[in-house]
Design an enzyme around this catalytic site. Structure first.
Site, short mmCIF file in Angstrom:
data_model
loop_
_atom_site.label_atom_id
_atom_site.label_comp_id
_atom_site.label_asym_id
_atom_site.label_seq_id
_atom_site.Cartn_x
_atom_site.Cartn_y
_atom_site.Cartn_z
N TYR A 1 0.19 -0.99 -0.07
CA TYR A 1 -0.44 -0.52 0.13
C TYR A 1 0.65 1.24 -0.22
O TYR A 1 0.82 2.23 -0.85
CB TYR A 1 -1.25 -0.35 0.73
N PHE B 1 -6.16 19.97 -24.85
CA PHE B 1 -6.94 18.77 -25.12
C PHE B 1 -8.58 18.84 -24.83
O PHE B 1 -8.44 19.65 -23.23
CB PHE B 1 -6.19 17.73 -24.55
N ASP B 2 -9.46 18.28 -24.69
CA ASP B 2 -11.02 18.10 -24.46
C ASP B 2 -10.59 17.86 -23.32
O ASP B 2 -12.08 18.46 -22.21
CB ASP B 2 -11.70 17.57 -25.01
N ASP C 1 1.70 19.55 -20.78
CA ASP C 1 0.18 18.46 -20.82
C ASP C 1 1.50 17.75 -21.92
O ASP C 1 1.15 17.83 -23.07
CB ASP C 1 -0.67 18.39 -21.18
N ALA D 1 1.57 14.48 -22.63
CA ALA D 1 1.23 13.14 -23.33
C ALA D 1 1.93 12.15 -24.77
O ALA D 1 2.48 11.07 -24.45
CB ALA D 1 -0.28 12.78 -23.64
N LYS E 1 0.03 7.09 -24.34
CA LYS E 1 0.06 7.81 -25.34
C LYS E 1 1.58 6.96 -25.07
O LYS E 1 1.75 5.94 -25.17
CB LYS E 1 0.16 8.80 -25.19
N HIS F 1 -19.09 15.06 -26.45
CA HIS F 1 -19.14 13.50 -26.82
C HIS F 1 -19.06 12.24 -26.97
O HIS F 1 -19.51 11.28 -27.78
CB HIS F 1 -17.72 13.72 -28.28
N1 F0G Z 1 -4.30 15.10 -23.03
C1 F0G Z 1 -4.17 15.33 -23.76
C2 F0G Z 1 -3.04 16.07 -25.44
C3 F0G Z 1 -4.43 13.65 -24.81
O1 F0G Z 1 -4.11 13.55 -25.67
C4 F0G Z 1 -5.18 12.85 -23.57
C5 F0G Z 1 -5.92 11.94 -24.20
C6 F0G Z 1 -5.73 13.05 -22.00
C7 F0G Z 1 -4.42 14.45 -22.33
C8 F0G Z 1 -6.06 12.79 -20.87
O2 F0G Z 1 -5.23 11.80 -20.69
O3 F0G Z 1 -7.19 9.94 -21.87
O4 F0G Z 1 -4.86 9.45 -19.44
O5 F0G Z 1 -7.07 10.67 -19.26
N2 F0G Z 1 -6.00 11.75 -25.73
C9 F0G Z 1 -7.10 10.47 -25.34
C10 F0G Z 1 -6.91 10.77 -27.29
C11 F0G Z 1 -7.94 10.20 -24.93
O6 F0G Z 1 -7.73 10.12 -27.62
O7 F0G Z 1 -6.21 11.54 -27.77
P1 F0G Z 1 -6.62 10.43 -20.38
#
Ligand code: F0G
Length: 445
Positions: free
Chosen positions: A60, A112-113, A202, A204, A245, A437
């Site tokens: 843990y 990102f969304d 960010d 990713a 990613k 979406h």
């Molecule tokens: N930032 C970026 C640039 C992303 O592309 C994503 C996720 C996230 C943050 C959020 O990360 O999914 O681990 O919570 N992108 C995926 C996509 C879902 O299809 O582009 P997450």
């Protein structure tokens, strides 16, 4: 890992997509032949990552897996402190719980969304300062992910008190998997220092970004990916990462930072939302796989084969005359739906219409990056129609062969050849208040 994929008939797909309310997220994966919905968590782990899974420490508190992940993060990014999270948006949630307040303004390059969602959920505003070139898919600019420094400075000048930080998304996913140059990052750091602001990356797809810096930016051709990555993060105070990613795992994420005090403040939210600070929503085995994946994901040979596969699909489509975002992005090919279907009005969700047509054609699942994703304005509740309406064909890491890319390209060409017959778009039947979406229900319009 090898997985079975299944073929289907057009009649079956017509039935399934109707049942899924014309939303590709609502389809069972077994109804998909080639799945290009996302590159997130869909990669194949390596033999070494699977070996690491077997030796995870599931204690843990204070697990050795936590320290393994910490050591990889320190080694690769240079950040001293970190908090594991179950995925990228969880990292955003924990960090923004400390840094984002109602009324704040957060400039960046096409958030990102989920990033935008977490900002708007806190009644703050995301301001997109991406360079104008990114919004014309025909322009060949090597770093379309860049921020327009004048736009950024304008936001800081006029709203200085409301800006807690600048966020840079590497690569710029929404603009087409487009990279940010080191020159741009350096300039952003200077501006941030001038106005006393934090810089958040960010991250990713930070390794794919580093690949593009190496092959496109003067002065970096002889540097290693790891050297470029270290310099990239040297311009930031904090990073948030979706490990799904560029760390090539199926689940995971983290926040990393230089400031010990920020780490302590974020730890409170970490414990509330994610778990104790040495596992934060992850099993020990997951942390081991991330540590190993961070090394594999920053290998030049891996990045070259991955990005060249994406480019391979992009060039096939270009050769067929299909309009795509140029140059081809790091993780996906972005088809320009407005130029593909010029006669369909934006109110009929043309990028989603194209995504559905491709699915019906061959069972290939892409994803809409257009008006559905752009959501409604949080204040006026009007639909936001973005400049670009894109169909993203996202390539999972180490999963498909170029043979699959050939099938995708020919399927889209078949749709392209009959594009003039596509007159019916889509309309919304039901939608969520935020990030609609994922669950939206549509019907033929
Ligand atoms: N930032 C970026 C640039 C992303 O592309 C994503 C996720 C996230 C943050 C959020 O990360 O999914 O681990 O919570 N992108 C995926 C996509 C879902 O299809 O582009 P997450």
């Amino acid at each position: 890992m090898v997985e079975t994929i299944r073929k289907s008939t057009r009649e079956e797909r017509e039935k399934w997509i109707k049942e899924a309310k014309y939303n590709l997220f609502r389809l069972k994966s077994e109804y998909v032949f080639i799945d290009l919905l996302t590159d997130s968590g869909t990669g194949a782990m390596s033999d070494r990552q699977w070996a690491e899974m077997m030796v995870g420490d599931e204690s843990y508190a204070g697990a050795s897996s936590y320290y393994k992940m910490q050591s990889a993060i320190q080694d690769i990014t240079g950040f001293e402190y970190f908090l594991p999270t179950h995925q990228g948006r969880a990292a955003e949630n924990v960090l923004f719980s400390v840094l984002v307040k109602e009324g704040n303004i957060i400039p960046g390059n096409s958030h990102f969304d989920t990033t935008k969602g977490h900002i708007e959920f806190r009644k703050a505003f995301a301001v997109d300062c991406t360079i104008n070139e990114a919004f014309d898919t025909t322009i060949l600019h090597p770093f379309k992910g860049n921020v327009d420094l004048a736009k950024l400075e304008e936001v800081l000048k006029s709203h200085n008190d409301q800006v807690p930080f600048i966020i840079m998304t590497l690569t710029n996913n929404s603009a087409g998997g487009q990279p940010v140059s080191m020159e741009n990052l350096r300039a952003i750091r200077k501006i941030a220092d001038k106005y006393g602001k934090l810089v958040v990356i960010d991250a990713a797809r930070f390794a794919e970004n580093a690949y593009f810096v190496k092959v496109r930016e003067t002065g970096y051709e002889h540097k290693s990916i790891r050297e470029i990555v270290l310099e990239t993060f040297s311009y930031a105070d904090i990073m948030v990462m979706s490990s799904k990613k560029d760390a090539i795992v199926n689940m995971g994420g983290f926040i990393a930072m230089r400031d010990k005090e920020l780490h302590s403040k974020a730890s409170v939210f970490e414990i509330m939302f994610e778990g104790y600070i040495t596992y934060g929503g992850l099993s020990g085995r997951d942390m081991n796989a991330i540590a190993q994946g961070l090394y594999e994901g920053t290998s030049f040979d891996f990045l070259e084969s991955r990005i060249k596969q994406v480019e391979y699909l992009g060039h096939l489509l270009t050769d067929f005359g299909i309009p795509v975002q140029q140059p081809i992005g790091g993780h996906a090919v972005f088809v320009d739906a407005k130029r593909f279907l010029p006669n369909l009005p934006k109110e009929k969700f043309l990028a989603q219409t194209l995504a559905i047509e491709l699915y019906l054609e061959a069972g290939v699942r892409g994803v809409e990056i257009g008006a559905l994703l752009a959501d409604r304005d949080p204040v006026t509740r009007e639909n936001r129609y973005p400049t670009l309406e894109l169909l993203r064909l996202t390539i999972p890491r180490r999963v498909y062969t170029n043979n699959h890319m050939d099938v995708v390209a020919v399927a889209l060409k078949n749709v392209f050849d009959r594009r003039h017959t596509i007159k019916q778009g889509l309309k919304i039947i039901a939608e969520a208040h935020i990030m609609r979406h994922f669950t939206v229900e549509l019907d033929l319009a």
